[in-house]
Design a protein around this motif. Structure first.
Motif, mmCIF file in Angstrom:
data_model
loop_
_atom_site.group_PDB
_atom_site.id
_atom_site.type_symbol
_atom_site.label_atom_id
_atom_site.label_comp_id
_atom_site.label_asym_id
_atom_site.label_seq_id
_atom_site.Cartn_x
_atom_site.Cartn_y
_atom_site.Cartn_z
ATOM 1 N N ARG A 135 -15.443 3.617 14.589
ATOM 2 C CA ARG A 135 -16.047 4.768 13.933
ATOM 3 C C ARG A 135 -15.167 5.329 12.837
ATOM 4 N NH1 ARG A 135 -15.788 9.888 18.114
ATOM 5 N NH2 ARG A 135 -13.521 10.041 18.316
ATOM 6 N N GLU A 136 -13.828 4.901 12.799
ATOM 7 C CA GLU A 136 -12.974 5.353 11.722
ATOM 8 C C GLU A 136 -13.393 4.678 10.419
ATOM 9 O OE1 GLU A 136 -11.289 5.799 15.540
ATOM 10 O OE2 GLU A 136 -11.564 3.904 14.489
ATOM 11 N N GLU A 137 -13.699 5.454 9.457
ATOM 12 C CA GLU A 137 -14.109 4.931 8.161
ATOM 13 C C GLU A 137 -13.240 5.517 7.049
ATOM 14 O OE1 GLU A 137 -18.234 5.691 7.637
ATOM 15 O OE2 GLU A 137 -18.860 4.383 9.289
ATOM 16 N N GLY A 138 -12.006 5.769 7.377
ATOM 17 C CA GLY A 138 -11.101 6.337 6.400
ATOM 18 C C GLY A 138 -10.439 5.253 5.553
ATOM 19 N N ARG A 139 -9.571 5.694 4.685
ATOM 20 C CA ARG A 139 -8.836 4.779 3.824
ATOM 21 C C ARG A 139 -7.458 5.363 3.550
ATOM 22 N NH1 ARG A 139 -11.131 5.568 -2.351
ATOM 23 N NH2 ARG A 139 -11.119 7.854 -2.381
ATOM 24 N N ILE A 140 -6.569 4.496 3.128
ATOM 25 C CA ILE A 140 -5.236 4.950 2.728
ATOM 26 C C ILE A 140 -5.343 5.455 1.299
ATOM 27 C CG2 ILE A 140 -2.825 4.283 2.416
ATOM 28 C CD1 ILE A 140 -3.223 2.098 4.469
ATOM 29 N N TYR A 141 -4.864 6.660 1.108
ATOM 30 C CA TYR A 141 -5.134 7.373 -0.142
ATOM 31 C C TYR A 141 -3.863 7.467 -0.988
ATOM 32 C CZ TYR A 141 -6.734 11.149 -3.237
ATOM 33 O OH TYR A 141 -7.087 11.917 -4.331
ATOM 34 N N ALA A 142 -4.078 7.465 -2.304
ATOM 35 C CA ALA A 142 -2.958 7.671 -3.240
ATOM 36 C C ALA A 142 -3.520 8.136 -4.563
ATOM 37 C CB ALA A 142 -2.146 6.399 -3.428
ATOM 38 N N ASP A 143 -2.853 9.108 -5.175
ATOM 39 C CA ASP A 143 -3.165 9.536 -6.531
ATOM 40 C C ASP A 143 -1.880 10.089 -7.151
ATOM 41 O OD1 ASP A 143 -2.820 12.067 -5.496
ATOM 42 O OD2 ASP A 143 -4.950 12.586 -5.495
ATOM 43 N N VAL A 144 -2.003 10.788 -8.253
ATOM 44 C CA VAL A 144 -0.805 11.283 -8.934
ATOM 45 C C VAL A 144 -0.097 12.366 -8.130
ATOM 46 C CG1 VAL A 144 -1.628 10.655 -11.220
ATOM 47 C CG2 VAL A 144 -2.212 12.907 -10.270
ATOM 48 N N ASN A 145 -0.790 12.968 -7.176
ATOM 49 C CA ASN A 145 -0.207 14.052 -6.380
ATOM 50 C C ASN A 145 0.118 13.645 -4.951
ATOM 51 O OD1 ASN A 145 -0.416 16.020 -8.486
ATOM 52 N ND2 ASN A 145 -2.621 16.133 -8.075
ATOM 53 N N ASN A 146 -0.250 12.424 -4.533
ATOM 54 C CA ASN A 146 -0.045 11.977 -3.156
ATOM 55 C C ASN A 146 0.442 10.531 -3.167
ATOM 56 O OD1 ASN A 146 -1.307 14.140 -1.193
ATOM 57 N ND2 ASN A 146 -2.683 13.975 -2.957
ATOM 58 N N ASP A 147 1.496 10.281 -2.389
ATOM 59 C CA ASP A 147 2.031 8.924 -2.267
ATOM 60 C C ASP A 147 1.862 8.433 -0.835
ATOM 61 O OD1 ASP A 147 3.133 8.055 -4.819
ATOM 62 O OD2 ASP A 147 4.545 9.719 -4.599
ATOM 63 N N SER A 148 1.571 7.141 -0.712
ATOM 64 C CA SER A 148 1.609 6.450 0.569
ATOM 65 C C SER A 148 2.732 5.414 0.458
ATOM 66 C CB SER A 148 0.273 5.769 0.864
ATOM 67 O OG SER A 148 -0.730 6.738 1.119
ATOM 68 N N ILE A 149 3.741 5.525 1.333
ATOM 69 C CA ILE A 149 5.000 4.811 1.133
ATOM 70 C C ILE A 149 5.292 3.885 2.306
ATOM 71 C CG2 ILE A 149 7.499 5.110 0.817
ATOM 72 C CD1 ILE A 149 6.898 7.837 -0.419
ATOM 73 N N PHE A 150 5.836 2.715 1.991
ATOM 74 C CA PHE A 150 6.306 1.736 2.966
ATOM 75 C C PHE A 150 7.759 1.403 2.613
ATOM 76 C CE2 PHE A 150 5.953 -2.935 4.483
ATOM 77 C CZ PHE A 150 6.458 -2.596 5.733
ATOM 78 N N THR A 151 8.681 1.535 3.602
ATOM 79 C CA THR A 151 10.118 1.372 3.360
ATOM 80 C C THR A 151 10.734 0.507 4.452
ATOM 81 O OG1 THR A 151 10.288 3.524 2.264
ATOM 82 C CG2 THR A 151 12.332 2.589 3.134
ATOM 83 N N GLY A 152 11.722 -0.288 4.072
ATOM 84 C CA GLY A 152 12.476 -1.076 5.049
ATOM 85 C C GLY A 152 13.859 -1.394 4.507
ATOM 86 N N PHE A 153 14.835 -1.549 5.397
ATOM 87 C CA PHE A 153 16.180 -1.896 4.952
ATOM 88 C C PHE A 153 16.976 -2.505 6.105
ATOM 89 C CE2 PHE A 153 16.044 2.630 5.946
ATOM 90 C CZ PHE A 153 17.032 2.768 6.913
ATOM 91 N N LEU A 154 18.002 -3.260 5.715
ATOM 92 C CA LEU A 154 18.869 -3.950 6.669
ATOM 93 C C LEU A 154 19.844 -2.959 7.292
ATOM 94 C CD1 LEU A 154 20.026 -6.655 7.835
ATOM 95 C CD2 LEU A 154 21.483 -6.761 5.805
ATOM 96 N N LEU A 155 19.893 -2.973 8.626
ATOM 97 C CA LEU A 155 20.871 -2.143 9.335
ATOM 98 C C LEU A 155 22.174 -2.885 9.558
ATOM 99 C CD1 LEU A 155 18.638 -0.523 12.104
ATOM 100 C CD2 LEU A 155 19.570 0.605 10.087
ATOM 101 N N ARG A 156 22.054 -4.130 9.994
ATOM 102 C CA ARG A 156 23.244 -4.932 10.302
ATOM 103 C C ARG A 156 22.912 -6.402 10.191
ATOM 104 N NH1 ARG A 156 25.498 -7.745 14.555
ATOM 105 N NH2 ARG A 156 27.770 -7.587 14.822
ATOM 106 N N PRO A 157 23.677 -7.161 9.379
ATOM 107 C CA PRO A 157 23.415 -8.599 9.298
ATOM 108 C C PRO A 157 23.905 -9.298 10.557
ATOM 109 C CG PRO A 157 25.330 -8.052 7.990
ATOM 110 C CD PRO A 157 24.768 -6.744 8.494
#
Length: 239
Positions: free
Chosen positions: A209-231
């Protein structure tokens, strides 16, 4: 000479008158000195005399040649602690302690409602190593180790289901359910162990029943981040 004879006669008369014996003139007068005799034998050494007074110092002699080094002596005892020395000059900068880097932070340029496929983030905040592919929407592991991934999404509509995937398997699931047309937020994070070649991405999953979407415009960001903690390289233990 006549005077001497007279004196001799008078002396003889006087002497005879005193002793009853005239004697001879030779007894009263010395004869002519005789010839000096031969030198006698050297006498014995005399007794040792007393020490004489100390004489004045003589001039210094010529310096002699340097002698051979002597044998090393025994180690002496430790001396007193000295004063602190003057600080030395600053050394050159060393190499950085952490030379392995892998990190990205990306965002959406436009809203998306794509389901069961990676969400493609094309707005790069940081992707210097280019380990995130903005065409496929997937992060590819080039350095084995422990990674931290997080996302913060703006959601529009009734709601949305978002999953963090590794090589097609779900790592974590997030459900945002907001029953109005206003905007909402969905977020999640996880620490993931990756080996070389593993891939990680975000994906909107399932239908309901969820019919939403991931939103973005000039005033809203949707962000995905990742980084190495320890090799975790060959020969190094894993956490």
């Amino acid at each position: 000479m006549a005077g001497w004879l007279v004196l001799c006669v008078l002396a003889g008369v006087w002497s005879r008158g005193q002793a009853g014996d005239w004697g001879s003139c030779a007894e009263l007068m010395g004869g002519v000195p005789g010839t000096p005799g031969l030198d006698g034998q050297p006498g014995r050494d005399g007794r040792e005399g007393r020490p004489g007074e100390l004489g004045e110092g003589g001039d210094g002699g010529v310096r002699g040649e340097r002698g051979d080094p002597g044998e090393p002596g025994d180690a002496g005892s430790f001396g007193l602690r000295g004063f602190p020395g003057v600080p030395g000059s600053q050394g050159q900068s060393g190499e950085e302690p952490f030379v392995y880097r892998s990190a990205f932070s990306v965002g959406l340029r436009a809203s998306t409602s794509t389901v069961d496929a990676p969400v493609v983030f094309t707005k790069a905040f940081y992707n210097e190593q280019h380990h995130y592919d903005n065409i496929s929407g997937k992060f590819r592991c080039f350095i084995p180790g422990l990674y931290f991934f997080t996302f913060h999404l703006t959601v529009q509509g009734d709601g949305v289901r978002v999953g963090l995937y590794r090589n097609g398997a779900v790592v974590s699931l997030t459900l945002d359910q907001f029953l109005t047309s206003d905007l909402d937020q969905a977020s999640g994070s996880a620490v993931v162990s990756l080996t070389h070649g593993d891939q990680v991405w975000l994906q909107v999953y399932g239908t309901g029943r969820e019919e939403g979407r991931i939103y973005a415009d000039v005033n809203n960001d949707s962000i995905f981040t990742g980084f190495l903690l320890r090799p975790c390289l060959p020969g190094q233990p894993w956490w």
